[in-house]
Design an enzyme around this catalytic site. Sequence first.
Site, PDB file in Angstrom:
ATOM      1  N   SER A  80      -8.955  43.203   4.706  1.00  0.00           N
ATOM      2  CA  SER A  80      -8.894  41.930   6.001  1.00  0.00           C
ATOM      3  C   SER A  80      -7.747  41.737   6.679  1.00  0.00           C
ATOM      4  CB  SER A  80     -10.646  41.547   5.789  1.00  0.00           C
ATOM      5  OG  SER A  80      -9.682  40.280   4.871  1.00  0.00           O
ATOM      6  N   LYS A  93      -8.056  33.918   2.975  1.00  0.00           N
ATOM      7  CA  LYS A  93      -8.047  34.788   4.286  1.00  0.00           C
ATOM      8  C   LYS A  93      -6.715  34.049   5.262  1.00  0.00           C
ATOM      9  CE  LYS A  93     -11.570  37.183   5.114  1.00  0.00           C
ATOM     10  NZ  LYS A  93     -11.533  37.959   3.857  1.00  0.00           N
TER      11      LYS A  93
END
Length: 239
Positions: A159, A197
């Site tokens: 990701s 993230k």
Amino acid sequence: MLTRKQQELLLFIHERMKESGVPPSFDEMKDALDLASKSGIHRLITALEERGFIRRLPNRARALEVIKLPEAMTSSIPPRRTGFSPSVIEGSRGKLQAVPSAPAKQVEEVRNSSSIPVMGRIAAGVPISAIQNNTHDISVPMEMLGSGEHYALEVKGDSMIEAGILDGDTVIIRNATTANPGDIVVALVDDEEATLKRFRRRGASIALEAANPAYETRIFGPDRVKIQGKLVGLIRRYH
């Protein structure tokens, strides 16, 4: 001779690499240059590559390396005052080598290093179970660490590929409980899910943003997310 936009993009990539050790995403470059679409960034990068100022790194998602800066730009960049200079470390057959985060630096064998614990795996994808206990230690160049306490995590997932973080990389994290918008962080969600993230704020909420369009940004109330650390660099090994 570079156009103004080409110079702005080159300097933005150069500064981001010096700050975080990873190149900016195409969305970040688009926003920084106030362009309407990423196609303009593609054209600028192609022009810089053709003129020998940057190169695209093979087999990596949108990974870039600054090869040189125009003399006029080099003389105008003030010296950085941060206490550390994060970079990417790449290993070949077990030997760690420093990859330069600034032009004209020669790749040299890392000599001065410190041992830090590897605390398990971190999800760069769908969050997995919370950070585990110390599994083993690794040696990291002192210049990457700077001040504070550090630990390492092995990346699982894709990701964050547009931030230059790949599945199987080992990320170096400095302990922190707060973050600035745009920082890449280790976030603990609901005290049970750990994920890597980019940290953003959406009003009173916290957004955990992926660097891969295949993953949606996740929004949480501030009481559900705890910052466990901030990315300062990464290690990549080739076997």
